[in-house]
Design an enzyme around this catalytic site. Structure first.
Site, short mmCIF file in Angstrom:
data_model
loop_
_atom_site.label_atom_id
_atom_site.label_comp_id
_atom_site.label_asym_id
_atom_site.label_seq_id
_atom_site.Cartn_x
_atom_site.Cartn_y
_atom_site.Cartn_z
N SER A 100 -17.00 23.07 17.55
CA SER A 100 -15.59 22.78 17.39
C SER A 100 -15.10 23.32 16.05
O SER A 100 -15.77 24.14 15.43
CB SER A 100 -15.32 21.28 17.54
OG SER A 100 -13.93 21.04 17.69
N ASN A 101 -13.95 22.85 15.62
CA ASN A 101 -13.41 23.29 14.32
C ASN A 101 -12.59 22.17 13.70
O ASN A 101 -12.38 21.13 14.31
CB ASN A 101 -12.57 24.56 14.51
CG ASN A 101 -11.36 24.31 15.38
OD1 ASN A 101 -10.46 23.56 15.03
ND2 ASN A 101 -11.35 24.93 16.56
N HIS A 102 -12.14 22.40 12.47
CA HIS A 102 -11.58 21.32 11.66
C HIS A 102 -10.11 21.02 11.93
O HIS A 102 -9.48 20.31 11.14
CB HIS A 102 -11.78 21.63 10.17
CG HIS A 102 -13.21 21.58 9.74
ND1 HIS A 102 -13.92 20.41 9.69
CD2 HIS A 102 -14.07 22.55 9.36
CE1 HIS A 102 -15.16 20.66 9.28
NE2 HIS A 102 -15.27 21.96 9.08
N ALA A 130 -6.10 25.26 17.51
CA ALA A 130 -7.18 26.08 16.95
C ALA A 130 -8.21 26.26 18.06
O ALA A 130 -9.18 25.51 18.16
CB ALA A 130 -7.77 25.40 15.73
#
Lengths: 230, 230
Positions: free
Chosen positions: B38-40, B105
């Site tokens: 995943s991402n922030h 995102a």
């Protein structure tokens, strides 16, 4: 009610002034400044155990990966992101803590290199090379200042066989086996059901709320811990 | 105050009854039943835009990856996990939505195979092979029923050059350039500062709260959208 109150008083004696450390939540392993690898642990079980241990009179340190949970009352929380951070925080407790509960879902692997800049998507495929993270619960259980050590096994298949193997291989005092393939328990669920294994036996705890189950687990852990002490 | 009230009335006319879709938050790409990439992204910017667009009178559909944010008032939310899910949900809006804001995102890559069972850590190293995810904002902008399409560029270096390249390559109407290397803005921060690029110009919006910035962005988007319509 009265029964609960009395149970509370009994529990409050069980771990009075015992130093107890719990790890909880997932870890995040950075791929680059934006992306990471993680897992579905919510931290609920670890936080419930921290709270139940504090109720039982323990001095609780909670080493927590990223979660959205509030720190339980009377619990000291240390926030970490990666498995390497969590390993460092756990090692810093050796010599200080008497019971260590490894409830976090620690990433087994991390990217070999964390890129300094966001990786560009120039190609149709990509590859992430991973290396093993430190095995925190093994490092704790084999430490010269070894606390009473409890591990968790979260598996999607062949649960009990795998859990007993892990208990023996990692030289744990207890292991809590958790079937995460069942979506009504484990990870993000509010309920859980587990089997607790020791060298000599095993005990099922039927499905119930994580807080209630945490109280029962802390009682089992306290009894085993006190047996070993005496 | 009065100025804000009047601005609100003005905004409420700008996108009255306009169908607007926003994607927000991160996506999660499963490695196995337990692990994911995943991402922030926190989703805060996309949710703030959804709220500001609803304030401006738009009929807002928010296609959201996993976040911990409540759905804004008067916004219809569609929950998704992976980029493939988000792509499907976005495509289902084509022909229906007039403005599409791609604020999520989205993971550029996903693991080539999602393992059915939790992968065992038998080796010192491991490798994850990734394949490209569908490019949602490109698919929207090149659709035969193309809405007015706004993209985001979240970069850690060389921001404006990259953003203009993306605007042209993906045939977007606008792009919002966001420097995520600056931790006081972007991702989990409550503030943001951006540069908005169109084919003919660019405009900076100085650092401010994400809600206030969202209102300014929606106004810019509305003006450009109405210019194109007339």
């Amino acid at each position: 009610d009265l029964a609960r109150h009395c149970a509370g008083l009994f529990n409050s004696r069980l771990l009075d002034r015992v130093q107890l450390t719990i790890t909880a939540g997932p870890t995040r392993e950075a791929i680059d400044p934006v992306r990471y690898i993680s897992n579905h642990s919510s931290g609920k079980m670890g936080y419930a155990l921290a709270s139940a241990a504090a109720d039982a009179g323990a001095q609780v340190t909670l080493i927590s990966g990223p979660t959205n949970l509030p720190c339980p009352d009377r619990v000291k929380r240390i926030d970490v992101i990666s498995a390497a951070d969590m390993h460092g925080a756990a090692m810093a407790m050796m010599g200080e803590c008497q019971i260590f509960i490894a409830c976090a879902a620690v990433a087994d692997y991390r990217p070999n290199n964390c890129a300094d800049q966001k990786i560009k998507k120039d190609n149709d495929s990509m590859r992430i090379d991973l290396v093993r993270n430190p095995d925190i619960v093994s490092a704790v259980a084999s430490h010269s200042l070894r606390p009473f050590t409890i591990g968790f096994a979260a598996e999607t298949q062949d649960l009990l066989r795998y859990a007993r193997g892990k208990l023996e291989r990692k030289k744990l005092d207890m292991i809590v086996a958790n079937d995460v393939a069942n979506t009504s328990i484990g990870f993000n669920a509010n309920d859980n059901a587990v089997t607790v294994l020791t060298a000599n036996g095993e005990q099922n705890i039927a499905q119930m709320g994580k807080n209630q189950l945490a109280a029962q687990l802390i009682q089992l852990i306290a009894q085993q811990f006190l047996n070993v002490q005496s």
